[in-house]
Design a protein around this motif. Structure first.
Motif, PDB file in Angstrom:
ATOM      1  N   GLU A 520       0.913  -1.219  -0.119  1.00 54.16           N
ATOM      2  CA  GLU A 520       0.075   0.060   0.165  1.00 54.16           C
ATOM      3  C   GLU A 520       1.012   1.173  -0.151  1.00 54.16           C
ATOM      4  O   GLU A 520       1.943   1.424   0.737  1.00 54.16           O
ATOM      5  N   PRO A 521       0.699   2.170  -0.717  1.00 52.11           N
ATOM      6  CA  PRO A 521       1.687   3.325  -1.100  1.00 52.11           C
ATOM      7  C   PRO A 521       1.722   4.175   0.160  1.00 52.11           C
ATOM      8  O   PRO A 521       2.899   4.639   0.625  1.00 52.11           O
ATOM      9  N   GLY A 522       0.636   4.167   1.240  1.00 52.32           N
ATOM     10  CA  GLY A 522       0.787   5.119   2.421  1.00 52.32           C
ATOM     11  C   GLY A 522       1.140   6.548   2.084  1.00 52.32           C
ATOM     12  O   GLY A 522       0.462   7.059   1.241  1.00 52.32           O
ATOM     13  N   ARG A 523       2.302   6.939   2.652  1.00 56.10           N
ATOM     14  CA  ARG A 523       2.764   8.461   2.383  1.00 56.10           C
ATOM     15  C   ARG A 523       3.491   8.639   1.195  1.00 56.10           C
ATOM     16  O   ARG A 523       4.406   9.599   1.084  1.00 56.10           O
ATOM     17  N   SER A 524       3.749   7.515   0.554  1.00 61.37           N
ATOM     18  CA  SER A 524       4.701   7.476  -0.708  1.00 61.37           C
ATOM     19  C   SER A 524       4.222   8.467  -1.663  1.00 61.37           C
ATOM     20  O   SER A 524       2.964   8.813  -1.923  1.00 61.37           O
ATOM     21  N   SER A 525       5.125   9.014  -2.505  1.00 59.71           N
ATOM     22  CA  SER A 525       4.841   9.751  -3.412  1.00 59.71           C
ATOM     23  C   SER A 525       5.543   9.712  -4.612  1.00 59.71           C
ATOM     24  O   SER A 525       6.629   8.968  -4.757  1.00 59.71           O
ATOM     25  N   LEU A 526       5.368  10.277  -5.778  1.00 60.28           N
ATOM     26  CA  LEU A 526       6.285  10.096  -7.122  1.00 60.28           C
ATOM     27  C   LEU A 526       6.215  11.612  -7.822  1.00 60.28           C
ATOM     28  O   LEU A 526       4.908  12.010  -8.181  1.00 60.28           O
ATOM     29  N   ARG A 527       7.370  12.247  -8.126  1.00 60.83           N
ATOM     30  CA  ARG A 527       7.492  13.247  -8.476  1.00 60.83           C
ATOM     31  C   ARG A 527       6.549  14.487  -7.647  1.00 60.83           C
ATOM     32  O   ARG A 527       5.921  15.432  -8.370  1.00 60.83           O
ATOM     33  N   GLY A 528       6.294  14.460  -6.287  1.00 61.59           N
ATOM     34  CA  GLY A 528       5.640  15.340  -5.771  1.00 61.59           C
ATOM     35  C   GLY A 528       4.192  14.926  -5.447  1.00 61.59           C
ATOM     36  O   GLY A 528       3.464  15.485  -4.752  1.00 61.59           O
ATOM     37  N   LYS A 529       3.774  14.024  -6.236  1.00 57.89           N
ATOM     38  CA  LYS A 529       2.486  13.507  -6.364  1.00 57.89           C
ATOM     39  C   LYS A 529       1.940  12.186  -5.385  1.00 57.89           C
ATOM     40  O   LYS A 529       2.695  11.215  -5.736  1.00 57.89           O
ATOM     41  N   LYS A 530       1.109  12.388  -4.251  1.00 58.46           N
ATOM     42  CA  LYS A 530       0.859  11.244  -3.771  1.00 58.46           C
ATOM     43  C   LYS A 530       0.216  10.125  -4.232  1.00 58.46           C
ATOM     44  O   LYS A 530      -0.491  10.166  -5.284  1.00 58.46           O
ATOM     45  N   LEU A 531       0.993   8.856  -4.094  1.00 56.45           N
ATOM     46  CA  LEU A 531       0.498   7.749  -4.808  1.00 56.45           C
ATOM     47  C   LEU A 531      -0.738   7.207  -4.152  1.00 56.45           C
ATOM     48  O   LEU A 531      -0.856   7.215  -2.648  1.00 56.45           O
ATOM     49  N   LYS A 532      -1.534   6.300  -4.740  1.00 56.62           N
ATOM     50  CA  LYS A 532      -2.412   5.591  -4.031  1.00 56.62           C
ATOM     51  C   LYS A 532      -2.765   4.378  -4.707  1.00 56.62           C
ATOM     52  O   LYS A 532      -2.232   3.896  -5.592  1.00 56.62           O
ATOM     53  N   TYR A 533      -3.337   3.328  -4.018  1.00 55.91           N
ATOM     54  CA  TYR A 533      -3.885   2.038  -4.470  1.00 55.91           C
ATOM     55  C   TYR A 533      -2.724   1.001  -4.285  1.00 55.91           C
ATOM     56  O   TYR A 533      -2.943  -0.052  -3.481  1.00 55.91           O
ATOM     57  N   PHE A 534      -1.817   1.005  -4.995  1.00 57.15           N
ATOM     58  CA  PHE A 534      -0.818  -0.308  -5.079  1.00 57.15           C
ATOM     59  C   PHE A 534       0.503   0.329  -5.500  1.00 57.15           C
ATOM     60  O   PHE A 534       0.728   1.034  -6.456  1.00 57.15           O
ATOM     61  N   MET A 535       1.654  -0.474  -4.948  1.00 53.98           N
ATOM     62  CA  MET A 535       2.855  -0.126  -5.826  1.00 53.98           C
ATOM     63  C   MET A 535       3.762  -1.250  -5.422  1.00 53.98           C
ATOM     64  O   MET A 535       3.979  -1.949  -4.398  1.00 53.98           O
ATOM     65  N   GLU A 536       4.560  -1.793  -6.621  1.00 51.31           N
ATOM     66  CA  GLU A 536       5.565  -2.840  -6.444  1.00 51.31           C
ATOM     67  C   GLU A 536       6.834  -2.110  -6.147  1.00 51.31           C
ATOM     68  O   GLU A 536       7.244  -1.017  -6.742  1.00 51.31           O
ATOM     69  N   LEU A 537       7.684  -2.720  -5.352  1.00 54.26           N
ATOM     70  CA  LEU A 537       8.958  -2.445  -4.912  1.00 54.26           C
ATOM     71  C   LEU A 537       9.880  -2.976  -6.110  1.00 54.26           C
ATOM     72  O   LEU A 537      10.564  -4.218  -5.833  1.00 54.26           O
ATOM     73  N   LEU A 538      10.146  -2.205  -7.196  1.00 56.03           N
ATOM     74  CA  LEU A 538      11.009  -2.846  -8.076  1.00 56.03           C
ATOM     75  C   LEU A 538      12.505  -2.615  -7.878  1.00 56.03           C
ATOM     76  O   LEU A 538      12.894  -1.634  -7.679  1.00 56.03           O
ATOM     77  N   LYS A 539      13.405  -3.560  -8.298  1.00 55.12           N
ATOM     78  CA  LYS A 539      14.782  -3.721  -8.086  1.00 55.12           C
ATOM     79  C   LYS A 539      15.389  -3.886  -9.409  1.00 55.12           C
ATOM     80  O   LYS A 539      15.336  -4.789 -10.060  1.00 55.12           O
ATOM     81  N   PRO A 540      16.022  -2.580  -9.943  1.00 52.01           N
ATOM     82  CA  PRO A 540      16.393  -2.524 -11.266  1.00 52.01           C
ATOM     83  C   PRO A 540      17.898  -3.508 -11.114  1.00 52.01           C
ATOM     84  O   PRO A 540      18.698  -3.549 -10.015  1.00 52.01           O
ATOM     85  N   ASP A 541      18.111  -4.308 -12.242  1.00 59.63           N
ATOM     86  CA  ASP A 541      19.226  -5.076 -12.567  1.00 59.63           C
ATOM     87  C   ASP A 541      19.716  -4.731 -14.013  1.00 59.63           C
ATOM     88  O   ASP A 541      19.458  -5.805 -14.914  1.00 59.63           O
ATOM     89  N   GLY A 542      20.304  -3.668 -14.200  1.00 63.92           N
ATOM     90  CA  GLY A 542      20.619  -3.284 -15.557  1.00 63.92           C
ATOM     91  C   GLY A 542      19.494  -2.399 -16.267  1.00 63.92           C
ATOM     92  O   GLY A 542      20.058  -1.551 -17.144  1.00 63.92           O
ATOM     93  N   ALA A 543      18.476  -2.091 -15.689  1.00 59.79           N
ATOM     94  CA  ALA A 543      17.484  -1.246 -16.342  1.00 59.79           C
ATOM     95  C   ALA A 543      17.581   0.155 -15.731  1.00 59.79           C
ATOM     96  O   ALA A 543      18.226   0.436 -14.751  1.00 59.79           O
ATOM     97  N   GLU A 544      17.519   1.267 -16.696  1.00 60.19           N
ATOM     98  CA  GLU A 544      17.395   2.628 -16.191  1.00 60.19           C
ATOM     99  C   GLU A 544      16.079   2.829 -15.231  1.00 60.19           C
ATOM    100  O   GLU A 544      15.052   2.606 -15.755  1.00 60.19           O
ATOM    101  N   THR A 545      16.492   3.435 -14.285  1.00 59.19           N
ATOM    102  CA  THR A 545      15.256   3.914 -13.405  1.00 59.19           C
ATOM    103  C   THR A 545      14.789   5.073 -13.900  1.00 59.19           C
ATOM    104  O   THR A 545      15.422   6.483 -13.994  1.00 59.19           O
ATOM    105  N   LEU A 546      13.522   5.310 -14.101  1.00 59.91           N
ATOM    106  CA  LEU A 546      13.011   6.582 -15.015  1.00 59.91           C
ATOM    107  C   LEU A 546      12.419   7.398 -13.677  1.00 59.91           C
ATOM    108  O   LEU A 546      12.244   8.329 -13.911  1.00 59.91           O
TER     109      LEU A 546
END
Length: 678
Positions: A520-546
């Motif tokens: 659950e996102p809780g107090r998490s945000s993305l680019r200053g916008k509060k997230l809601k509903y759901f988020m996966e905790l992605l672990k890059p392994d060669g990918a660029e983090t956008l």
């Protein structure tokens, strides 16, 4: 049909308070209409007593149609059963998990009931024999908005067991596929298979839902086969496929509008028996008219057979919230054509004076006189007489596909991402963002995907995916394709059994990341916008983090990634974001795919829909979904507005009225000396 856009309405003289058929046809003619759709709702009128038929209303409509030179689409009247049929056999009414239906509503029958099938076949055959020879009858609509209606009778459940036997062979294989050892659900013999109405296994329930959807598609195939015994070669078979109905808020009196993938029949399976696909598309209007529902519905139905289609029902006035502003009915009509429709018909011609849909108003209000909606319909009816040949049979070659999947839809009903976020919410989030950017796409069922047609594939919440499909997408990226996936994709197999290795299954190297936790996102945000509903905790392994999560603890993880794999690129979005962020992803992905837009970064409320007409001319619909006049700049060497006649060259300003449009046809110029097109 090959020479004109079909334009008309559903017509029910049986519902009228007086005899006015000739007056109605004269009013239709004045409005430029050329087609009526009849009979699909009136079994009790056509067969008031078992085996006794009365086609007098049909005959009068056919007579007037021939007199006025109009077309008729005849519907088979099987979706609303007469009282005598239920009296004859009460088991005609469907039995579902909620019990047996009561008589009264439409679509309350068991499509597998033998009595219903026998009597349905009798009325279909009698009707076909009566009308098929009339020249004005151009086609047949089989049934109406068909679904499985939750059918779970004893007969249906026995058929399901036979289906499972054929698919799995042994109960042991079935038990293993769905992990039925859980809560002691495993069976040791087919004879002890339990009633599916009490099923608590999401995978097995999903299989039953797929089976029920196939029953609905087979029901249409049965009717299509009957019609094929009678119809002429020049007559078509269609059906009005509908969509999941989005509920309005509690403060709105009526109940909703066409929204997303239909849960209770698979459109791709159902369309196989049709010679031309059809749809019913309803949408919000007034200030909420965005065009998105029309576009989504059109892109879905057109992609079923990669052909033009018919809008067999759309709104004229309908609810009080939908009384159209001036210009909106015209904009609605052209929006359908811009998606590839070859005809539109209103539900319905006149407002009904009593009955369940009394206030689902037709083109005529209850006074049955001319009104602003009728007058506006007459405006574009006249336009179509002049330029219809330029607009007919629009062909599209979209380079983006958005995948949809009924099994994943069912899966998320059992295993929701969030109680307030459905499968179709995520589909529409991803579709609408493309639409608003003027990135046109085909909405493609996973069973029909041809990866060679597309430079970019968008995958909303493909929870259930076979390994065959996963490897198909992986090879697509390796060969140079661009894949954009949402969270909760590639999680489980076709039985909804979660894959037991690194997520996303078989694609962690393709996406260059993995995850094994979500939250659950809780107090998490993305680019200053509060997230809601759901988020996966992605672990890059060669990918660029956008982008990463903004949170004291979850900030260690990526929210969206981009990875080069083979010749292509794969994007993964681990959470439900604001549209602005998703559009940033699409901008990058489209650039990677080499997909450009003629009008650059032009976005909604000005929407551009493109294609080629039957003359191979390039046609561009530019549609203004706002109450403000808009200005755009012509990007073409030379173009003309088919509606107004104005001609433009590159750089000219084009003004579009509020709730208005222009249709630009690119014009070629030839060198006077050599004849070369420039």
């Amino acid at each position: 049909m090959d020479s004109q856009i079909l334009f008309g309405a559903a017509y029910y003289p049986e519902y009228m308070h007086c005899d006015r058929i000739e007056k109605d046809f004269e009013m239709m003619r004045q409005a430029g209409m050329n087609t009526v759709r009849i009979a699909e709702s009136t079994w009790s009128t056509l067969e008031p007593q078992e085996g006794k038929f009365d086609f007098s209303f049909i005959d009068r409509v056919l007579g007037q149609a021939e007199k006025f030179g109009m077309n008729v689409i005849v519907g088979t009247p099987t979706y609303a059963v007469p009282p005598w049929l239920v009296k004859k056999d009460p088991t005609v009414l469907v039995t579902t998990a909620a019990g047996q239906a009561l008589y009264g509503h439409r679509q309350n029958m068991d499509i597998m009931n033998p009595t219903y099938r026998k009597c349905g076949e009798r009325v279909i055959r009698a009707l076909l024999e009566h009308v098929v020879g009339h020249k004005c009858v151009i086609g047949f609509q089989i049934d109406n908005e068909t679904k499985h209606y939750g059918t779970a009778s004893e007969k249906v459940q026995k058929l399901f067991v036979e289906y499972l036997k054929k698919k799995f062979g042994t109960v042991q294989a079935m038990n293993q596929a769905f992990i039925l050892n859980y809560w002691s659900n495993a069976v040791s013999g087919w004879e002890e298979f339990p009633d599916m109405r009490g099923c608590v296994n999401g995978g097995l329930a999903g299989e039953f839902s797929a089976f029920q959807r196939k029953l609905a598609a087979d029901f249409l195939d049965w009717q299509s086969a009957l019609v094929n015994e009678y119809k002429r070669p020049d007559q078509f078979i269609t059906h009005n496929l509908d969509f999941e109905w989005k509920k309005f808020g509690a403060d709105i009196a009526q109940d909703g509008y066409s929204y997303g993938v239909q849960p209770d029949i698979n459109h791709y399976e159902a369309a196989k028996c049709l010679t031309i696909a059809g749809a019913d598309i309803y949408h919000p209007t007034q200030d909420a008219f965005t065009g998105a529902e029309i576009a989504f519905g059109g892109d879905s139905i057109r992609s079923l057979k990669d052909e033009n289609y018919l809008v067999l029902e759309c709104q004229a006035q309908a609810f009080k919230e939908w009384t159209p502003y001036p210009g909106q009915l015209r904009l609605q009509a052209y929006s359908h054509l811009a998606s590839g429709a070859d005809g539109i018909m209103y539900w319905n011609w006149h407002s009904i004076h009593n009955g369940y849909e009394t206030y689902w108003k037709g083109l005529l209000s209850h006074d049955m006189e001319k009104n602003p909606a009728y007058e506006e319909a007459g405006r574009f009816g006249a336009e179509w007489k002049k330029v219809g040949s330029k607009l007919l049979h629009l062909k599209k070659e979209n380079k983006i596909a958005l995948l949809v999947d009924n099994r994943s839809l069912t899966a998320l009903q059992w295993f929701p991402v969030d109680k307030d976020l459905s499968y179709n919410d995520i589909v529409r989030w991803m579709y609408d963002s493309l639409y608003e950017m003027n990135l046109e796409c085909d909405v493609v069922d996973v069973q029909a995907l041809d990866t060679t047609k597309y430079g970019m594939i968008v995958v909303p919440v493909l929870y259930s995916a076979t390994e065959e499909l996963i490897l198909k997408l992986k090879n697509y990226v390796q060969d140079g394709g661009i894949l954009v996936s949402s969270f909760k994709s590639f999680v489980a197999d076709e039985h909804l059994t979660v894959y037991h290795d690194t997520q996303p299954h078989l694609l962690s190297d393709c996406f260059g990341m993995s995850y094994n936790q979500f939250t659950e996102p809780g107090r998490s945000s993305l680019r200053g916008k509060k997230l809601k509903y759901f988020m996966e905790l992605l672990k890059p392994d060669g990918a660029e983090t956008l982008a990463g999560y903004e949170h004291k603890y979850w900030g260690a993880y990526a929210a969206a990634t981009r990875n080069s794999y083979g010749k292509g690129k794969a994007y993964y979005i681990g959470c439900f974001t604001e549209k602005e962020f998703l559009k940033e992803i699409y901008e990058k992905a489209a650039a990677d795919a080499g997909i450009s837009r003629d009008f650059g970064n032009l976005q909604w409320p000005v929407i551009v829909r493109n294609g080629k007409n039957q003359e191979e001319s390039k046609i561009h619909y530019v549609l203004n979904y706002s109450d403000q006049r808009r200005r755009i700049v012509c990007p073409y060497r030379k173009a003309a507005n088919l509606l107004g006649g104005e001609e433009y060259v590159m750089g000219d300003e084009i003004h579009i009225d509020d709730w208005g449009l222009v249709i630009l046809e690119e014009r070629e110029e030839k060198c006077d000396d050599c004849g070369t097109v420039v």
